[in-house]
Scaffold this motif. Structure first.
Motif, mmCIF file in Angstrom:
data_model
loop_
_atom_site.group_PDB
_atom_site.id
_atom_site.type_symbol
_atom_site.label_atom_id
_atom_site.label_comp_id
_atom_site.label_asym_id
_atom_site.label_seq_id
_atom_site.Cartn_x
_atom_site.Cartn_y
_atom_site.Cartn_z
ATOM 1 N N MET A 1 43.829 -38.872 53.791
ATOM 2 C CA MET A 1 43.249 -40.410 53.592
ATOM 3 C C MET A 1 41.939 -39.872 55.140
ATOM 4 O O MET A 1 42.290 -40.518 55.736
ATOM 5 C CB MET A 1 42.614 -41.668 52.754
ATOM 6 N N SER A 2 41.044 -39.594 54.712
ATOM 7 C CA SER A 2 40.200 -39.632 56.757
ATOM 8 C C SER A 2 39.995 -40.781 56.892
ATOM 9 O O SER A 2 39.082 -42.218 55.894
ATOM 10 C CB SER A 2 39.111 -38.681 56.619
ATOM 11 N N ASN A 3 39.134 -41.222 58.004
ATOM 12 C CA ASN A 3 38.945 -42.505 58.574
ATOM 13 C C ASN A 3 37.583 -42.600 58.509
ATOM 14 O O ASN A 3 37.051 -41.511 58.316
ATOM 15 C CB ASN A 3 39.536 -43.866 59.465
ATOM 16 N N PRO A 4 36.453 -44.161 58.737
ATOM 17 C CA PRO A 4 35.737 -44.164 58.652
ATOM 18 C C PRO A 4 34.868 -42.923 59.426
ATOM 19 O O PRO A 4 33.683 -41.944 59.500
ATOM 20 C CB PRO A 4 34.837 -45.386 58.622
ATOM 21 N N ALA A 5 35.630 -43.199 60.782
ATOM 22 C CA ALA A 5 34.961 -42.266 62.168
ATOM 23 C C ALA A 5 34.962 -40.715 61.725
ATOM 24 O O ALA A 5 33.850 -39.786 62.574
ATOM 25 C CB ALA A 5 35.642 -42.550 63.445
ATOM 26 N N GLU A 6 35.953 -40.133 60.599
ATOM 27 C CA GLU A 6 36.300 -39.199 60.902
ATOM 28 C C GLU A 6 34.978 -38.636 59.740
ATOM 29 O O GLU A 6 34.543 -37.285 60.037
ATOM 30 C CB GLU A 6 38.271 -38.317 59.903
ATOM 31 N N ARG A 7 35.109 -39.439 58.915
ATOM 32 C CA ARG A 7 33.810 -39.094 57.104
ATOM 33 C C ARG A 7 32.560 -39.171 57.900
ATOM 34 O O ARG A 7 31.484 -37.705 57.724
ATOM 35 C CB ARG A 7 33.426 -40.391 56.251
ATOM 36 N N ASN A 8 32.643 -40.289 59.351
ATOM 37 C CA ASN A 8 31.160 -39.742 59.733
ATOM 38 C C ASN A 8 30.315 -39.016 60.895
ATOM 39 O O ASN A 8 29.450 -38.187 61.450
ATOM 40 C CB ASN A 8 30.066 -41.190 60.488
ATOM 41 N N GLY A 9 31.695 -38.290 61.289
ATOM 42 C CA GLY A 9 31.397 -37.412 62.665
ATOM 43 C C GLY A 9 32.480 -36.475 62.477
ATOM 44 O O GLY A 9 32.651 -36.175 61.279
ATOM 45 N N LEU A 10 32.747 -35.895 63.777
ATOM 46 C CA LEU A 10 34.059 -35.201 63.535
ATOM 47 C C LEU A 10 35.183 -35.748 64.246
ATOM 48 O O LEU A 10 35.284 -35.952 65.593
ATOM 49 C CB LEU A 10 33.872 -33.460 64.574
ATOM 50 N N LEU A 11 36.458 -35.243 64.088
ATOM 51 C CA LEU A 11 37.909 -35.706 64.521
ATOM 52 C C LEU A 11 38.393 -34.296 65.672
ATOM 53 O O LEU A 11 38.505 -33.556 64.599
ATOM 54 C CB LEU A 11 38.778 -36.116 64.150
ATOM 55 N N ILE A 12 37.828 -34.797 66.953
ATOM 56 C CA ILE A 12 38.415 -32.835 67.114
ATOM 57 C C ILE A 12 39.826 -33.019 67.524
ATOM 58 O O ILE A 12 40.131 -34.017 68.790
ATOM 59 C CB ILE A 12 37.473 -32.058 68.230
ATOM 60 N N VAL A 13 41.118 -32.400 67.227
ATOM 61 C CA VAL A 13 42.314 -32.594 68.010
ATOM 62 C C VAL A 13 42.739 -31.293 68.802
ATOM 63 O O VAL A 13 42.094 -30.174 68.273
ATOM 64 C CB VAL A 13 43.224 -32.987 66.757
ATOM 65 N N PHE A 14 42.813 -31.350 70.250
ATOM 66 C CA PHE A 14 43.480 -30.438 71.295
ATOM 67 C C PHE A 14 44.349 -30.544 71.179
ATOM 68 O O PHE A 14 45.277 -31.695 71.797
ATOM 69 C CB PHE A 14 42.520 -30.912 72.540
ATOM 70 N N GLN A 15 44.950 -28.840 71.193
ATOM 71 C CA GLN A 15 46.688 -28.917 71.233
ATOM 72 C C GLN A 15 46.637 -28.560 72.550
ATOM 73 O O GLN A 15 46.129 -27.407 72.869
ATOM 74 C CB GLN A 15 47.013 -28.262 70.269
ATOM 75 N N PRO A 16 47.923 -28.208 72.997
ATOM 76 C CA PRO A 16 48.768 -28.391 72.730
ATOM 77 C C PRO A 16 49.171 -30.704 73.298
ATOM 78 O O PRO A 16 50.067 -31.588 73.204
ATOM 79 C CB PRO A 16 50.104 -27.925 73.536
#
Ligand code: FES
Length: 668
Positions: A1-16
């Protein structure tokens, strides 16, 4: 389940790295990476041209915009299938989570930055003096005010301006020091500081060279002239555009953009000051003066001046003269009342860095004719001697910095920096920075590779890759290419090649430099044989092999023994101007003796440029003896016909004999 921040915007994760952030919709992957401090190359400043910002979208690709036309051009079909996108083109359009992997070859890496220049001896006489004086105490009979009392004791009674902060601190300094104080006086700005004489604080200066690509700073003890520490960093404006034109375009789009570029460069200089002070154990507030040099655009952006008109004919700068400012007015973190001195500019595209080059090489005091080339994204050329100088700036572009070159990279760990090709079997030997497996090829390696390919007959004088019986010469996805390193030898699991398109980019860059040199020399009325000293300056200039540069026609065919590679001459010039007031004043003389030539408006520019696109040049005679040693160089009848057509069209003055023509510059 995504959090509210993710729902309203974009969560961007950089790997590695695993670094992440929540961003508004519409943001590009490149902007998000910049915000999170992810090392991601963006040589063209996000214009979708260089193709260096490739990332792999591991999940959440459906939240991004469709592939753009730039991506269709820069990405191979196999890469598109594997989830590659250009970070500057991929934009989050729906909320959710995106996982992005930054591959090794898209990292800009820690750049090898040249900061050292040729040491030059100057007599120490900075613009800032420290006077230790005894001030008489006030009495009922002599109740003179503190400041007037101080002026009387220092003999500076004619001083007509005073820094407010100095007045605020004066009463305490006089009394804490028992009326014995050290007064820091600047020739132009008057009293910068008063402190108790017994305080053990130092007297330091900072010289900074603000290059389009890199910053170099030098912390100097103004009591001894000794360089205490050196710091360098890439220019933090690079993400906004690799070359001067893209930065002018960005800054001219809005006041906010100009303010952003100004803030970023001032912060970059502040960071440099911090680094240099930390390594020398010095408090930045003990720095009383900073001297800055840079091309005219860097000068303008450092001061927050609008650069818009630098890009439009007749390219006037906002200001040309030398300037002095209170450090805190510019946001420079040294002594707040300290001085920031900007050396003068010459013209729209020849700035204080060229003036500093001249000061460092001393050609304005030389009887012999000299040639200075400061090689960079913008290349400055100065020809002349004590009787006068001619200068120009060429937009050589970032090709020699690795941009627009398929496997091009900056001079960092893993870059091929030297190349040798055996003409008999086309076997290749190369040298890599830090002796690791290669990731790409940097400027000096690129110059070598082209010179060696020319020598081995892999490219012809027109720059075409010629078919040869060798597995190294083959047809690639971008047309003909030459393999420098096979994938088994590299760190990127791919062959490192020089493509036909790369050769064309290099031809354009080297033609820009040669054209600049040729037109400046023509205007000065001097030929190759009259030049007695050649100085190649700049970071890239120190690492290139001058004979390779000469072989591809990047510079005129000067004898190798008169060529000196002087490193960061602009930085050396800034140090000289910081430590010697007399030398600083010579900068005004340099500017008044220097004539600026606007290359783009020069009537010979186009045909000179076309002729210089050849390797080494359409007119092989210009390269005389050197050409005879290059067995594979021939000029076909077709070339000769083209040359004749060009010459017929040319409306030039009678050809100048090297030895006899009347030069506007007197040869001592
Ligand atoms: S193509 Fe994306 S930064 Fe150049």
């Amino acid at each position: 389940m995504s959090n509210p921040a993710e729902r309203n915007g974009l969560l961007i994760v950089f790997q590695p790295e695993g670094r992440r952030g929540v961003f508004p919709k519409g943001i590009t992957i490149l902007a998000a990476a910049k915000d999170l401090g992810i090392d991601l190359a963006s040589i063209c400043g996000g214009m979708g041209l260089c193709g260096k910002c490739k990332v792999v979208i591991r999940s959440g690709g459906e939240l991004l915009n469709p592939l753009t036309s730039s991506e269709m051009k820069c990405l191979e079909p196999g890469e598109i299938k594997a989830g590659f996108r250009l970070a500057c083109q991929a934009r989050g359009v729906s909320g959710g989570r995106i996982v992005v992997e930054v591959p090794e070859q898209s990292r800009s890496g820690k750049q090898r930055l040249l900061v050292e220049g040729r040491p030059v001896e100057v007599e120490l006489e900075p613009a800032v003096r420290e006077l230790v004086i005894e001030v008489s105490k006030p009495t009922l009979e002599d109740p003179l005010a503190d400041f007037e009392r101080l002026l009387k004791s220092t003999g500076l009674s004619e001083l007509d301006q005073v820094d407010l902060q100095v007045l605020r601190e004066l009463p305490a300094a006089l009394r804490e020091g028992g009326w014995s104080v050290a007064v820091i006086v600047h020739t132009k700005r008057g009293i910068l500081m008063v402190r108790p004489a017994r305080s053990s604080r130092g007297l330091y200066g900072f010289a900074v060279d603000i290059g389009t690509t890199k910053l170099a700073g030098y912390l100097i003890d103004l009591r001894t002239g000794k360089v205490l520490s050196v710091a360098s960093s890439p220019n933090p404006q690079i993400p906004y555009g690799e070359d001067v034109i893209s930065r002018i375009a960005y800054a001219s789009r809005s006041d906010e953009n100009l303010e952003e570029l100004h803030r970023v460069i001032v912060e970059g200089v502040n960071k440099l000051i911090e680094d240099a002070c930390r390594s020398a154990g010095v408090d930045a507030s003990e720095i009383v003066e900073l001297v800055a040099v840079g091309n005219t655009l860097m000068h303008h952006l450092f001061l927050g001046l609008p650069p818009k008109y630098l890009a439009a004919s007749p390219y006037p700068p906002v200001v040309r003269r030398a300037l002095d400012f209170r450090a805190s007015d510019l946001g420079v973190r040294i002594l707040p009342s300290g001085n920031v001195h900007m050396l003068p500019n010459v013209a729209g595209f020849v700035g204080a860095d060229a003036v500093a080059d001249v000061l460092a090489t001393g050609i304005h005091r030389s009887r012999e004719l000299c040639f200075v080339i400061d090689v960079g994204t913008n290349t400055e050329i100065v020809v002349g001697n004590m009787s006068g100088m001619y200068s120009a700036s060429c937009a050589s572009g970032p090709a020699f910095e690795g941009a627009h070159i398929k496997f091009g990279m900056r001079a960092t760990s893993g870059a091929i920096e030297r190349v040798w090709i055996d003409p008999s079997d086309l076997s290749v030997q190369y040298q890599v920075i830090d002796d690791v497996k290669p990731k790409g090829i940097c400027g000096s390696g690129i110059v070598d590779a082209l010179a060696e390919m020319l020598n081995a007959g892999v490219v012809d004088t027109m720059g075409r890759i010629v078919t040869r019986e060798s597995q190294r010469v083959r047809e690639g996805s971008d047309g003909p290419e030459f393999v420098i390193a096979f994938k088994e030898e590299t760190a990127i699991g791919k062959d490192i090649v020089i493509t036909q398109r790369d050769v064309r980019e290099l031809q354009k860059a080297k033609a820009a430099m040669y054209t600049g040199a040729s037109i400046v020399m023509k205007e000065a009325g001097v030929g190759v044989r009259q030049i007695k000293k050649v100085y190649i300056a700049g970071a890239f200039g120190l690492y290139i092999d001058p004979s390779s540069a000469r072989r591809i026609g990047m510079i005129p065919p000067f004898p190798l023994h008169i060529i000196s590679q002087v490193g960061n001459a602009a930085g050396t010039g800034a140090k000289i101007a910081l430590t010697s007031l007399r030398k600083r004043l010579e900068c005004g003389e340099i500017v008044s003796k220097m004539r600026y030539i606007e290359l783009a408006a020069h009537p010979d520019f186009q045909q000179e440029f076309l002729a210089a696109m050849y390797l080494p040049h359409l007119e092989l005679d210009r390269f005389g003896d050197m050409v005879e040693k290059m067995d594979n160089l021939t000029v076909s009848n077709k070339h000769k016909a083209l040359l004749e057509r060009l010459m017929r069209r040319e409306n030039r003055k009678p050809k100048c004999d090297d030895q006899t023509c009347g030069s506007p510059i007197k040869n001592g």
